[in-house]
Design an enzyme around this catalytic site. Structure first.
Site, mmCIF file in Angstrom:
data_model
loop_
_atom_site.group_PDB
_atom_site.id
_atom_site.type_symbol
_atom_site.label_atom_id
_atom_site.label_comp_id
_atom_site.label_asym_id
_atom_site.label_seq_id
_atom_site.Cartn_x
_atom_site.Cartn_y
_atom_site.Cartn_z
ATOM 1 C CG HIS A 178 -0.255 -0.275 2.519
ATOM 2 N ND1 HIS A 178 0.616 0.632 3.086
ATOM 3 C CD2 HIS A 178 -0.278 -1.346 3.360
ATOM 4 C CE1 HIS A 178 1.063 0.157 4.234
ATOM 5 N NE2 HIS A 178 0.551 -1.048 4.418
ATOM 6 C CG HIS A 191 4.284 -1.660 2.074
ATOM 7 N ND1 HIS A 191 2.974 -2.064 2.023
ATOM 8 C CD2 HIS A 191 4.843 -2.320 3.121
ATOM 9 C CE1 HIS A 191 2.747 -2.946 2.989
ATOM 10 N NE2 HIS A 191 3.854 -3.116 3.677
ATOM 11 C CE LYS A 228 0.131 0.098 10.831
ATOM 12 N NZ LYS A 228 0.575 -1.280 10.707
ATOM 13 N NE ARG A 276 -1.938 -8.866 10.808
ATOM 14 C CZ ARG A 276 -0.622 -8.846 11.059
ATOM 15 N NH1 ARG A 276 0.008 -7.701 11.184
ATOM 16 N NH2 ARG A 276 0.051 -9.973 11.176
#
Ligand code: AMP
Length: 280
Positions: free
Chosen positions: A31, A34, A146, A184
């Site tokens: 996503h 990344h 994160k 996730r």
């Protein structure tokens, strides 16, 4: 972009590279978070190597290894568009010898937060990242804030084991409603996707309280907890810690609130660095 799955082939390619190598290790289902790490790596280096490897040893027996989202074709397209030069996608058997007996473990920094509720998780992370560092031999590696604890643990490992690698921590990329992007998130039901916004909202709220002068870790944690529970999410942990050592917050001018919650079966993490101005 060259796609390789063999360590030998990657080493051959590495021998012919000129200039510096940037590395972004991932577990795929890529996503914008990344992709931001890839962009950051490219700013500092001549060649970008990305790995996609869903590492079984960092998942506990009751965790989501089998259902972890995978999208090999979509991921390789994204890597290509992001300017990746070499995409390393090894199999589990390529990475782990069946008779392997060696693990890399960082102590103390791995015992609280995610380390407390995911026993063995960070041993899996430090072992795979050490192996990938030895295979890829990067000059620079970029990791997301994160996974704040992971970043702190890996910085420690690189220092302690003298890896000649610069570690860069990159900011958390979020959805428009504030939810931190995560592979996730794809697993959230529409209802939990809506309530998951409470994570970042609770963290922002704690920052407002911090800015108003509150320096009690317990009160800051309670602010987040109330917001999260009101949204029907189940906290795994909500901890106010020192941002550098991850030890219990002692009332100073900088703090980190790290949280993990369950939205149904899906475990999500997020964090905020408390200082002025807000970092979220
Ligand atoms: P993963 O694929 O989840 O193992 O993550 C690979 C790397 O991407 C790690 O360094 C993560 O911290 C980073 N990452 C994951 N989500 C985000 C995000 N929303 N923003 C920035 N980096 C992220």
């Amino acid at each position: 972009m060259i796609i390789v799955s063999s360590i030998t082939k990657l080493r051959e390619l590495h021998r012919d590279l000129k200039g510096s190598v940037g590395f972004v290790p991932t577990m795929g289902a890529l996503h914008d978070g990344h992709l931001s790490l890839m962009a950051e790596a490219k700013k500092h280096t001549d060649t970008l190597i990305v790995s996609i490897f869903v590492n079984p040893t960092q998942f506990g027996p009751n965790e989501d290894l089998d259902t972890y989202p995978r999208d090999t074709e979509g991921d390789s397209n994204k890597c290509k568009l992001a300017g990746c030069d070499i995409l390393f996608m090894p199999s589990v058997s390529e990475i782990y010898d069946v008779n392997a007996k060696t693990e890399v473990r960082v102590s103390s920094l791995t015992t609280n937060l995610c380390g407390a509720t995911r026993p063995g998780h960070f041993d899996g992370v430090t072992t795979i990242v050490s192996k990938l560092f030895n295979i890829v031999q990067p000059d620079v590696a970029v990791f997301g804030k994160k996974d704040y604890q992971q970043l702190a643990v890996l910085r420690r490992m690189v220092k302690d084991l003298n890896f000649p690698i610069e570690i860069i921590g990159a900011p958390t990329i979020r959805e428009s409603d504030g939810l931190a992007k995560s592979s996730r998130n794809l697993k959230l039901t529409p209802q939990y996707r809506k309530s998951a916004v409470a994570l970042s909202q609770g963290l922002v709220k704690s920052h407002t309280v911090f800015q108003a002068g509150e320096r009690s870790g317990a009160v800051l944690e309670k602010t987040v907890r109330e917001h999260i529970e009101a949204a029907g999410l189940v906290p795994d942990y909500i901890s106010c810690v020192e941002p550098d050592t991850l030890e219990t917050y002692d009332g100073g001018e900088r703090a980190l609130i790290a949280i993990a919650i369950f939205a149904g079966d899906v475990r999500l993490i997020d964090n905020i660095e408390l200082h002025e101005p807000s970092s979220i």
